[in-house]
Structures are given as structure tokens and as C-alpha cells.
Write an enzyme that holds these catalytic residues in place. Structure first.
Site, mmCIF file in Angstrom:
data_model
loop_
_atom_site.group_PDB
_atom_site.id
_atom_site.type_symbol
_atom_site.label_atom_id
_atom_site.label_comp_id
_atom_site.label_asym_id
_atom_site.label_seq_id
_atom_site.Cartn_x
_atom_site.Cartn_y
_atom_site.Cartn_z
ATOM 1 N N PRO A 170 41.584 31.815 35.467
ATOM 2 C CA PRO A 170 40.980 30.814 34.936
ATOM 3 C C PRO A 170 39.700 31.174 34.344
ATOM 4 O O PRO A 170 38.909 31.933 34.750
ATOM 5 C CB PRO A 170 40.983 29.843 36.293
ATOM 6 C CG PRO A 170 41.337 30.814 37.214
ATOM 7 C CD PRO A 170 42.095 32.040 36.778
ATOM 8 N N ASN A 171 39.179 30.457 33.182
ATOM 9 C CA ASN A 171 37.894 30.302 32.745
ATOM 10 C C ASN A 171 37.599 31.609 31.849
ATOM 11 O O ASN A 171 36.622 31.687 31.049
ATOM 12 C CB ASN A 171 36.812 30.104 33.766
ATOM 13 C CG ASN A 171 37.194 28.719 34.214
ATOM 14 O OD1 ASN A 171 37.196 27.835 33.557
ATOM 15 N ND2 ASN A 171 37.035 28.561 35.457
ATOM 16 N N ARG A 216 30.319 31.174 28.618
ATOM 17 C CA ARG A 216 30.351 30.751 29.916
ATOM 18 C C ARG A 216 29.353 31.757 30.576
ATOM 19 O O ARG A 216 29.502 32.946 30.752
ATOM 20 C CB ARG A 216 31.996 30.948 30.797
ATOM 21 C CG ARG A 216 31.572 30.541 32.064
ATOM 22 C CD ARG A 216 33.105 30.968 32.629
ATOM 23 N NE ARG A 216 33.113 30.834 34.099
ATOM 24 C CZ ARG A 216 33.738 31.544 35.084
ATOM 25 N NH1 ARG A 216 34.074 32.435 34.735
ATOM 26 N NH2 ARG A 216 33.489 31.392 36.419
ATOM 27 N N TYR A 225 28.267 36.849 32.836
ATOM 28 C CA TYR A 225 29.659 37.367 32.230
ATOM 29 C C TYR A 225 29.321 38.035 30.650
ATOM 30 O O TYR A 225 30.375 38.542 30.280
ATOM 31 C CB TYR A 225 30.662 36.449 32.187
ATOM 32 C CG TYR A 225 31.119 35.915 33.274
ATOM 33 C CD1 TYR A 225 31.855 36.469 34.316
ATOM 34 C CD2 TYR A 225 30.697 34.553 33.779
ATOM 35 C CE1 TYR A 225 32.093 36.123 35.421
ATOM 36 C CE2 TYR A 225 30.766 34.127 35.084
ATOM 37 C CZ TYR A 225 31.682 34.870 36.044
ATOM 38 O OH TYR A 225 32.026 34.304 36.932
ATOM 39 N N ASN A 249 42.665 40.207 35.530
ATOM 40 C CA ASN A 249 41.346 39.726 36.172
ATOM 41 C C ASN A 249 41.929 38.336 36.727
ATOM 42 O O ASN A 249 41.925 37.494 36.005
ATOM 43 C CB ASN A 249 40.212 39.513 35.196
ATOM 44 C CG ASN A 249 38.899 38.959 35.639
ATOM 45 O OD1 ASN A 249 38.871 38.505 36.554
ATOM 46 N ND2 ASN A 249 37.840 39.098 34.686
ATOM 47 N N ALA A 294 38.691 33.322 39.675
ATOM 48 C CA ALA A 294 38.617 32.748 40.670
ATOM 49 C C ALA A 294 39.664 32.765 41.866
ATOM 50 O O ALA A 294 39.496 32.555 43.015
ATOM 51 C CB ALA A 294 38.258 31.182 40.492
ATOM 52 N N HIS A 310 40.117 35.299 45.385
ATOM 53 C CA HIS A 310 39.419 34.778 46.572
ATOM 54 C C HIS A 310 40.454 33.975 47.364
ATOM 55 O O HIS A 310 40.012 33.691 48.318
ATOM 56 C CB HIS A 310 38.083 34.220 46.257
ATOM 57 C CG HIS A 310 37.268 35.026 45.335
ATOM 58 N ND1 HIS A 310 36.863 36.335 45.501
ATOM 59 C CD2 HIS A 310 36.766 34.689 44.069
ATOM 60 C CE1 HIS A 310 36.316 36.751 44.222
ATOM 61 N NE2 HIS A 310 36.188 35.763 43.451
ATOM 62 N N ASP A 334 51.142 37.856 46.414
ATOM 63 C CA ASP A 334 52.566 38.206 46.765
ATOM 64 C C ASP A 334 53.455 38.249 45.681
ATOM 65 O O ASP A 334 54.356 39.271 45.799
ATOM 66 C CB ASP A 334 53.032 36.775 47.429
ATOM 67 C CG ASP A 334 52.494 36.793 49.048
ATOM 68 O OD1 ASP A 334 51.801 37.698 49.422
ATOM 69 O OD2 ASP A 334 52.906 35.824 49.602
ATOM 70 N N GLU A 356 42.624 45.819 39.185
ATOM 71 C CA GLU A 356 42.026 44.418 39.156
ATOM 72 C C GLU A 356 40.732 44.789 38.730
ATOM 73 O O GLU A 356 39.882 45.609 38.754
ATOM 74 C CB GLU A 356 41.807 44.117 40.855
ATOM 75 C CG GLU A 356 40.983 42.903 41.095
ATOM 76 C CD GLU A 356 40.889 42.694 42.314
ATOM 77 O OE1 GLU A 356 40.100 41.672 42.739
ATOM 78 O OE2 GLU A 356 41.386 43.246 43.317
ATOM 79 N N HIS A 408 36.967 42.873 37.283
ATOM 80 C CA HIS A 408 35.961 41.834 37.486
ATOM 81 C C HIS A 408 34.749 42.317 36.762
ATOM 82 O O HIS A 408 34.144 43.452 36.797
ATOM 83 C CB HIS A 408 35.631 41.582 38.734
ATOM 84 C CG HIS A 408 36.752 40.887 39.744
ATOM 85 N ND1 HIS A 408 37.275 39.674 39.549
ATOM 86 C CD2 HIS A 408 37.702 41.663 40.642
ATOM 87 C CE1 HIS A 408 38.314 39.673 40.431
ATOM 88 N NE2 HIS A 408 38.556 40.660 41.011
ATOM 89 N N SER A 458 31.512 40.567 36.455
ATOM 90 C CA SER A 458 30.570 40.834 37.408
ATOM 91 C C SER A 458 31.023 41.656 38.899
ATOM 92 O O SER A 458 31.994 41.644 39.068
ATOM 93 C CB SER A 458 30.137 39.318 37.961
ATOM 94 O OG SER A 458 31.090 38.963 38.634
ATOM 95 N N ARG A 511 27.452 38.449 44.677
ATOM 96 C CA ARG A 511 27.490 37.216 44.338
ATOM 97 C C ARG A 511 27.622 36.578 45.661
ATOM 98 O O ARG A 511 27.539 37.084 46.596
ATOM 99 C CB ARG A 511 28.731 37.027 43.361
ATOM 100 C CG ARG A 511 28.295 37.865 42.048
ATOM 101 C CD ARG A 511 28.942 37.343 40.804
ATOM 102 N NE ARG A 511 28.798 35.815 40.637
ATOM 103 C CZ ARG A 511 29.645 35.209 39.665
ATOM 104 N NH1 ARG A 511 30.762 35.838 39.364
ATOM 105 N NH2 ARG A 511 29.549 34.005 39.715
ATOM 106 N N ARG A 558 32.920 34.921 47.069
ATOM 107 C CA ARG A 558 33.333 35.772 45.915
ATOM 108 C C ARG A 558 33.636 37.179 46.250
ATOM 109 O O ARG A 558 34.081 37.838 45.714
ATOM 110 C CB ARG A 558 32.592 35.712 44.876
ATOM 111 C CG ARG A 558 32.540 34.193 44.146
ATOM 112 C CD ARG A 558 31.559 34.576 42.694
ATOM 113 N NE ARG A 558 31.351 33.292 42.238
ATOM 114 C CZ ARG A 558 32.085 32.270 41.530
ATOM 115 N NH1 ARG A 558 33.205 32.763 41.398
ATOM 116 N NH2 ARG A 558 31.373 31.195 41.149
#
Length: 159
Positions: A13-14, A21, A26, A77, A80, A83, A90, A101, A103, A105, A110, A114
Site C-alpha cells: 500500500p501507498n 508521498r 521516501y 515491499n 504498512a 507490521h 503465511d 523484503e 523497505h 526507510s 521510525r 514499524r
């Protein structure tokens, strides 16, 4: 002739709002620009690559499940959902593929909520805090994973 390895890049998301953003967190690079750079790297290394972005947890789970038998590795990525999503964790575990994975940032610098990743226990590794270059580092990491797979296949053929 051996087929090309294939990577699925899944953006949570986002991530589609990158470039506008919170650029102080970011950066200013857009998701499409990151994908263009990844595609170029993939072409240079004879890797097939596909991209998927969704703001919806269930769509991400569906895409992960579709990867089973179709791709050789996933770069994700989860944003949100990192977390909070046991469902994404799963699904990644169920398809039994190498996962990296990413990220943009440094999640450990943070907010406290997070700093815990539900995904980390099922990932081969994490790239955190390097901005958009983290995706390039993930590609390099996945290349290493693919080289290990090739070596294992060659060893099995030699037996």
C-alpha cells in the site's frame, strides 16, 4: 537450454505514491522509475521480471499464491502490511520461494509500531533504509540466490 529465472516484485500500500508521498522519508523517485531500473538490471542479467502493486491485502495474498510454480523468487515491499499481516506472511511461507523484503526507510529508526516485521521470519533477507537503491540491492541478492540454485542443480546432475 535452461530457462531464465523469474522474479515477481510485489509492492504494498501507498508505494504507488512514491515521489510525492513524504519525500523527506521516501525520496522523490517514483515507483515506475524504480521498476524501470529493475527491469533494465533484469534484462542485463537474463532474468524475467514482473511487477505488481496493490493497496489491498487480499490482492497481495492472491498474487503471492499465483507465484507458486510460476516464478523463482519474490522481492516484496509489504509497506504498512509488514507490521500487521499474518496473511501475507503465511502466503509467502506457503509458496516456499526465496523472498527478499525491501523497505525504503529504515524501519528501526521510525515509530515503534514499524520496527517489527511479520515478514522477516519467512524472508531470505531484508534490505532496509537504503532508499530506492534498496531494490537494486535486492536484485543483486536474488541473483546470488539464483546462482546457488544453479550450482545445486549442476551438482545434482553430476551425481
Amino acid at each position: 537450454m535452461e530457462r531464465n529465472f523469474k522474479i515477481m516484485v510485489i509492492q504494498g500500500p501507498n508505494i504507488n505514491l512514491l515521489g510525492t508521498r513524504e519525500p523527506n522519508i521516501y525520496g522523490i523517485m517514483k515507483m515506475e522509475d524504480i521498476h524501470s531500473q529493475m527491469k533494465l538490471f533484469a534484462e542485463q542479467n537474463n532474468i524475467d521480471i514482473e511487477f505488481f502493486q496493490s493497496n489491498l491485502e487480499g490482492e497481495i495474498v492472491d498474487k503471492i499464491q499465483e507465484c507458486f510454480g510460476e516464478v523463482d523468487g519474490i522481492i516484496i515491499n509489504p509497506a504498512a502490511y509488514t507490521h500487521t499481516s499474518i496473511a501475507i506472511r503465511d502466503a509467502l511461507s506457503a509458496v516456499n520461494l526465496p523472498v527478499i523484503e525491501v523497505h525504503i526507510s529504515n524501519i528501526h529508526r521510525r515509530e515503534e509500531f514499524r520496527q517489527k516485521s511479520m515478514i522477516a521470519p519467512v524472508a531470505a533477507g531484508q534490505i532496509i533504509g537504503f532508499g530506492p537503491v534498496g531494490y537494486h540491492l535486492a536484485m543483486i541478492g536474488m541473483l546470488q540466490v539464483f546462482e546457488q540454485v544453479k550450482a545445486m542443480r549442476a551438482a545434482q546432475k553430476a551425481e
